[in-house]
Design a protein around this motif. Structure first.
Motif, PDB file in Angstrom:
ATOM      1  N   GLY A 207       0.761  -1.236   0.000  1.00 10.25           N
ATOM      2  CA  GLY A 207       0.000   0.000   0.000  1.00 10.25           C
ATOM      3  C   GLY A 207       0.793   1.288   0.000  1.00 10.25           C
ATOM      4  N   TRP A 208       2.126   1.195   0.012  1.00 12.65           N
ATOM      5  CA  TRP A 208       2.934   2.403  -0.059  1.00 12.65           C
ATOM      6  C   TRP A 208       2.893   2.993  -1.464  1.00 12.65           C
ATOM      7  CZ3 TRP A 208       4.871   5.164   3.793  1.00 12.65           C
ATOM      8  CH2 TRP A 208       5.134   4.550   5.023  1.00 12.65           C
ATOM      9  N   ARG A 209       2.916   4.326  -1.548  1.00 16.40           N
ATOM     10  CA  ARG A 209       3.115   5.027  -2.816  1.00 16.40           C
ATOM     11  C   ARG A 209       4.570   5.462  -2.870  1.00 16.40           C
ATOM     12  NH1 ARG A 209      -1.745   5.962  -5.509  1.00 16.40           N
ATOM     13  NH2 ARG A 209      -3.413   4.962  -4.308  1.00 16.40           N
ATOM     14  N   LEU A 210       5.235   5.177  -3.978  1.00 17.19           N
ATOM     15  CA  LEU A 210       6.659   5.465  -4.114  1.00 17.19           C
ATOM     16  C   LEU A 210       6.872   6.710  -4.975  1.00 17.19           C
ATOM     17  CD1 LEU A 210       8.062   1.862  -4.706  1.00 17.19           C
ATOM     18  CD2 LEU A 210       7.544   3.024  -2.547  1.00 17.19           C
ATOM     19  N   LEU A 211       7.783   7.558  -4.531  1.00 19.94           N
ATOM     20  CA  LEU A 211       8.122   8.806  -5.218  1.00 19.94           C
ATOM     21  C   LEU A 211       9.582   8.717  -5.657  1.00 19.94           C
ATOM     22  CD1 LEU A 211       6.557  11.142  -2.496  1.00 19.94           C
ATOM     23  CD2 LEU A 211       5.458  10.410  -4.631  1.00 19.94           C
ATOM     24  N   PRO A 212       9.862   8.233  -6.868  1.00 15.15           N
ATOM     25  CA  PRO A 212      11.251   8.036  -7.313  1.00 15.15           C
ATOM     26  C   PRO A 212      11.959   9.367  -7.575  1.00 15.15           C
ATOM     27  CG  PRO A 212       9.683   6.724  -8.613  1.00 15.15           C
ATOM     28  CD  PRO A 212       8.897   7.738  -7.860  1.00 15.15           C
ATOM     29  N   VAL A 213      13.147   9.520  -6.999  1.00 17.55           N
ATOM     30  CA  VAL A 213      13.917  10.759  -7.112  1.00 17.55           C
ATOM     31  C   VAL A 213      15.269  10.441  -7.750  1.00 17.55           C
ATOM     32  CG1 VAL A 213      14.900  12.723  -5.887  1.00 17.55           C
ATOM     33  CG2 VAL A 213      12.815  11.638  -5.017  1.00 17.55           C
ATOM     34  N   TYR A 214      15.634  11.239  -8.748  1.00 21.97           N
ATOM     35  CA  TYR A 214      16.928  11.111  -9.416  1.00 21.97           C
ATOM     36  C   TYR A 214      17.761  12.343  -9.074  1.00 21.97           C
ATOM     37  CZ  TYR A 214      20.427  10.394 -13.061  1.00 21.97           C
ATOM     38  OH  TYR A 214      21.613  10.203 -13.739  1.00 21.97           O
ATOM     39  N   VAL A 215      18.928  12.134  -8.453  1.00 25.29           N
ATOM     40  CA  VAL A 215      19.756  13.248  -7.975  1.00 25.29           C
ATOM     41  C   VAL A 215      20.965  13.397  -8.904  1.00 25.29           C
ATOM     42  CG1 VAL A 215      20.686  14.353  -5.924  1.00 25.29           C
ATOM     43  CG2 VAL A 215      19.113  12.439  -5.676  1.00 25.29           C
ATOM     44  N   GLY A 216      20.783  14.194  -9.943  1.00 22.89           N
ATOM     45  CA  GLY A 216      21.836  14.372 -10.931  1.00 22.89           C
ATOM     46  C   GLY A 216      22.742  15.544 -10.619  1.00 22.89           C
ATOM     47  N   LEU A 217      23.286  16.130 -11.676  1.00 21.68           N
ATOM     48  CA  LEU A 217      24.179  17.276 -11.525  1.00 21.68           C
ATOM     49  C   LEU A 217      23.430  18.467 -10.938  1.00 21.68           C
ATOM     50  CD1 LEU A 217      25.968  16.909 -14.957  1.00 21.68           C
ATOM     51  CD2 LEU A 217      27.027  16.544 -12.721  1.00 21.68           C
ATOM     52  N   GLN A 218      24.162  19.304 -10.222  1.00 25.30           N
ATOM     53  CA  GLN A 218      23.569  20.445  -9.536  1.00 25.30           C
ATOM     54  C   GLN A 218      24.004  21.757 -10.188  1.00 25.30           C
ATOM     55  OE1 GLN A 218      21.214  20.008  -6.925  1.00 25.30           O
ATOM     56  NE2 GLN A 218      21.370  17.962  -7.831  1.00 25.30           N
ATOM     57  N   ALA A 219      23.377  22.842  -9.756  1.00 19.11           N
ATOM     58  CA  ALA A 219      23.622  24.154 -10.353  1.00 19.11           C
ATOM     59  C   ALA A 219      25.093  24.549 -10.240  1.00 19.11           C
ATOM     60  CB  ALA A 219      22.739  25.205  -9.678  1.00 19.11           C
ATOM     61  N   PRO A 220      25.637  25.180 -11.280  1.00 16.28           N
ATOM     62  CA  PRO A 220      27.069  25.525 -11.250  1.00 16.28           C
ATOM     63  C   PRO A 220      27.438  26.607 -10.248  1.00 16.28           C
ATOM     64  CG  PRO A 220      26.011  26.377 -13.239  1.00 16.28           C
ATOM     65  CD  PRO A 220      25.012  25.482 -12.569  1.00 16.28           C
ATOM     66  N   CYS A 221      26.449  27.366  -9.741  1.00 15.06           N
ATOM     67  CA  CYS A 221      26.755  28.427  -8.782  1.00 15.06           C
ATOM     68  C   CYS A 221      26.585  27.976  -7.342  1.00 15.06           C
ATOM     69  CB  CYS A 221      25.876  29.653  -9.050  1.00 15.06           C
ATOM     70  SG  CYS A 221      24.094  29.313  -9.100  1.00 15.06           S
ATOM     71  N   THR A 222      26.541  26.675  -7.106  1.00 17.90           N
ATOM     72  CA  THR A 222      26.435  26.139  -5.755  1.00 17.90           C
ATOM     73  C   THR A 222      27.765  25.539  -5.322  1.00 17.90           C
ATOM     74  OG1 THR A 222      25.723  23.938  -6.512  1.00 17.90           O
ATOM     75  CG2 THR A 222      23.993  25.594  -6.138  1.00 17.90           C
ATOM     76  N   GLY A 223      27.813  25.096  -4.084  1.00 19.36           N
ATOM     77  CA  GLY A 223      29.025  24.480  -3.560  1.00 19.36           C
ATOM     78  C   GLY A 223      29.021  22.964  -3.649  1.00 19.36           C
ATOM     79  N   PHE A 224      28.079  22.381  -4.362  1.00 22.87           N
ATOM     80  CA  PHE A 224      28.013  20.928  -4.458  1.00 22.87           C
ATOM     81  C   PHE A 224      29.178  20.381  -5.273  1.00 22.87           C
ATOM     82  CE2 PHE A 224      23.475  22.015  -3.732  1.00 22.87           C
ATOM     83  CZ  PHE A 224      23.320  21.333  -2.532  1.00 22.87           C
ATOM     84  N   ARG A 225      29.493  19.134  -5.040  1.00 21.87           N
ATOM     85  CA  ARG A 225      30.668  18.507  -5.653  1.00 21.87           C
ATOM     86  C   ARG A 225      30.483  18.295  -7.161  1.00 21.87           C
ATOM     87  NH1 ARG A 225      34.562  15.239  -3.194  1.00 21.87           N
ATOM     88  NH2 ARG A 225      33.302  15.161  -1.295  1.00 21.87           N
ATOM     89  N   ASN A 226      29.321  17.838  -7.560  1.00 28.65           N
ATOM     90  CA  ASN A 226      29.081  17.447  -8.952  1.00 28.65           C
ATOM     91  C   ASN A 226      28.122  18.442  -9.592  1.00 28.65           C
ATOM     92  OD1 ASN A 226      28.875  14.490  -7.217  1.00 28.65           O
ATOM     93  ND2 ASN A 226      30.581  14.830  -8.615  1.00 28.65           N
ATOM     94  N   LYS A 227      28.651  19.303 -10.479  1.00 25.23           N
ATOM     95  CA  LYS A 227      27.884  20.431 -10.984  1.00 25.23           C
ATOM     96  C   LYS A 227      27.763  20.408 -12.510  1.00 25.23           C
ATOM     97  CE  LYS A 227      30.583  23.263  -8.605  1.00 25.23           C
ATOM     98  NZ  LYS A 227      31.133  24.464  -7.939  1.00 25.23           N
ATOM     99  N   ILE A 228      26.717  21.069 -12.987  1.00 25.00           N
ATOM    100  CA  ILE A 228      26.486  21.221 -14.417  1.00 25.00           C
ATOM    101  C   ILE A 228      27.609  22.051 -15.035  1.00 25.00           C
ATOM    102  CG2 ILE A 228      24.912  22.206 -16.144  1.00 25.00           C
ATOM    103  CD1 ILE A 228      22.666  21.851 -13.994  1.00 25.00           C
ATOM    104  N   ASN A 229      28.084  21.624 -16.184  1.00 26.91           N
ATOM    105  CA  ASN A 229      28.998  22.435 -16.993  1.00 26.91           C
ATOM    106  C   ASN A 229      28.128  23.287 -17.919  1.00 26.91           C
ATOM    107  OD1 ASN A 229      30.671  23.468 -19.013  1.00 26.91           O
ATOM    108  ND2 ASN A 229      32.006  21.670 -19.022  1.00 26.91           N
ATOM    109  N   PRO A 230      28.107  24.610 -17.754  1.00 27.51           N
ATOM    110  CA  PRO A 230      27.213  25.437 -18.579  1.00 27.51           C
ATOM    111  C   PRO A 230      27.366  25.209 -20.076  1.00 27.51           C
ATOM    112  CG  PRO A 230      28.116  26.739 -16.778  1.00 27.51           C
ATOM    113  CD  PRO A 230      28.847  25.423 -16.766  1.00 27.51           C
ATOM    114  N   ASP A 231      28.570  24.859 -20.523  1.00 32.26           N
ATOM    115  CA  ASP A 231      28.796  24.636 -21.957  1.00 32.26           C
ATOM    116  C   ASP A 231      28.250  23.293 -22.432  1.00 32.26           C
ATOM    117  OD1 ASP A 231      30.139  27.083 -22.191  1.00 32.26           O
ATOM    118  OD2 ASP A 231      32.068  26.170 -21.661  1.00 32.26           O
TER     119      ASP A 231
END
Length: 373
Positions: A207-231
């Motif tokens: 009976g659970w409803r599942l909410l699948p989340v995909y955690v990809g690249l992050q915004a280039p102006c943040t401090g996260f390790r893996n970021k989008i390359n604007p180009d």
């Protein structure tokens, strides 16, 4: 050098070594350079969310580990295997010669973790066991689930999918009936000991409803390790859209389901950063749609969600999941117009906190879900 059950491997001296048998509540995280040795605990104290991925290693008993459809098997008597082309930012290898299952994570490049795996050797302390079947780990396509469907009510998300016992306890004693699960992406930080086809199918059947989340690249102006390359933002969004669909199918989550892209908060006033995020998400949304899935985006109501809503011609996702920590269990936000995404919303109204039901504690974010197809 570290050794477990006769599996010896060379890792950088700066890496922390954690013996899980003596730390059963330690959260297995792949956003830190750590070697985890031993059986993972069922009550890990993981944060509600963590973002990022780097080189890390988990070596656990083969009989306790989760075999994935892409698990490779080391040759008889060997600690190494022919590794496939890297996908999913994770390599899983069973080593029957030592009776261990090795999970190796990596960030932007697999070269460093491949070198670690290539250093492995079998010692005289190893006790061999029969390899486990990989084919039985493959999802049964005839039984793919379509999630989450129509639902209005309370949901939670947590960094690592809880074990069956915890899910059963919360289903009976908590107000929650939906759960966010982190299915993949370069920024998926926590280990997922329990998350496989069988776990997904079991929770849905109860009976659970599942909410699948995909955690990809992050915004280039943040401090996260893996970021989008604007180009390369368009290419990266397209590639992550392919990977999101693949990771969902690995878990038996089929076409018609909604996959949410996790884009953590960023500064929308930074024009080049905002444009890179929107280009990435545009291509991610288009590609995931082409794979037959519905799309959603998780972000701050005040930043990512508002940026999409205000972008002319942007291909809006089917659903949104907005972070607005006002403590109100509804889907309202002053940052998002009420006529946008009617009945296609989730609001994360409370951030990370420990919550216990009938003695089973999980560190969660609290959400209210109001959605229909």
């Amino acid at each position: 050098m570290v050794e477990y059950r006769g599996y010896r491997v060379a890792v950088p001296a700066s890496w922390e070594v954690v013996e899980l048998d003596g730390a059963p509540t330690r959260c297995v995280r792949f956003d830190q350079n750590v070697v985890y040795l031993g059986k993972q605990g069922d009550r890990q104290r993981c944060p509600s969310r963590a973002v990022g991925r780097t080189e890390a290693l988990l070596v656990e008993p083969l009989e306790d580990g989760v075999i994935r459809p892409d698990t490779v098997t080391a040759a008889a008597g060997s600690a190494r295997a022919a590794l496939p082309a890297p996908t999913g930012h994770e390599i899983t290898m069973q080593v029957p010669a030592a009776g261990v299952l090795v999970t190796a994570s990596y960030g932007n490049s697999a070269a460093g973790i491949r070198a670690v795996l290539d250093s492995a050797r079998i010692t005289g302390d190893a006790v061999a066991m029969a390899p486990r079947s990989v084919t039985t780990a493959a999802p049964r396509t005839a039984a793919w689930v379509e999630q989450p469907g129509d639902f209005t009510g309370h949901g939670f998300d947590t960094c690592s999918a809880p074990p069956n016992e915890g899910m059963d306890t919360w289903l009976r004693y908590s107000p929650y009936r939906a759960v966010g699960i982190y299915i993949g992406g370069i920024s998926k930080a926590c280990g997922q000991r329990h998350l496989n086809w069988g776990w997904v199918h079991r929770q849905v059947s109860r009976g659970w409803r599942l909410l699948p989340v995909y955690v990809g690249l992050q915004a280039p102006c943040t401090g996260f390790r893996n970021k989008i390359n604007p180009d390369l933002a368009g290419h990266e969004g397209w590639a992550d859209g392919n990977d999101a669909a693949q990771q969902a199918r690995h878990l038996g989550i089929g076409n018609g389901s909604t996959i949410y892209a996790d884009m953590e908060s960023f500064n929308p006033e930074d024009g080049p950063c905002r444009d890179a995020v929107l280009t990435y998400l545009r291509n991610w949304i288009i590609r995931v749609h082409q794979h037959g899935f519905r799309t959603g985006v998780y972000s701050s109501a005040a930043t990512g969600i508002q940026a999409m809503a205000n972008a002319p011609g942007f291909p809006l996702p089917d659903h949104i999941w907005m972070a607005h920590w006002d403590g109100a269990a509804n889907v309202d936000s002053r940052y998002v117009r009420g006529d946008l995404w009617p009945r296609r919303r989730i609001k994360q109204y409370t951030g990370g906190h420990p919550e216990s039901h009938y003695g089973w504690e999980i560190y969660i974010d609290s959400n209210f879900v109001d959605r229909t197809w």
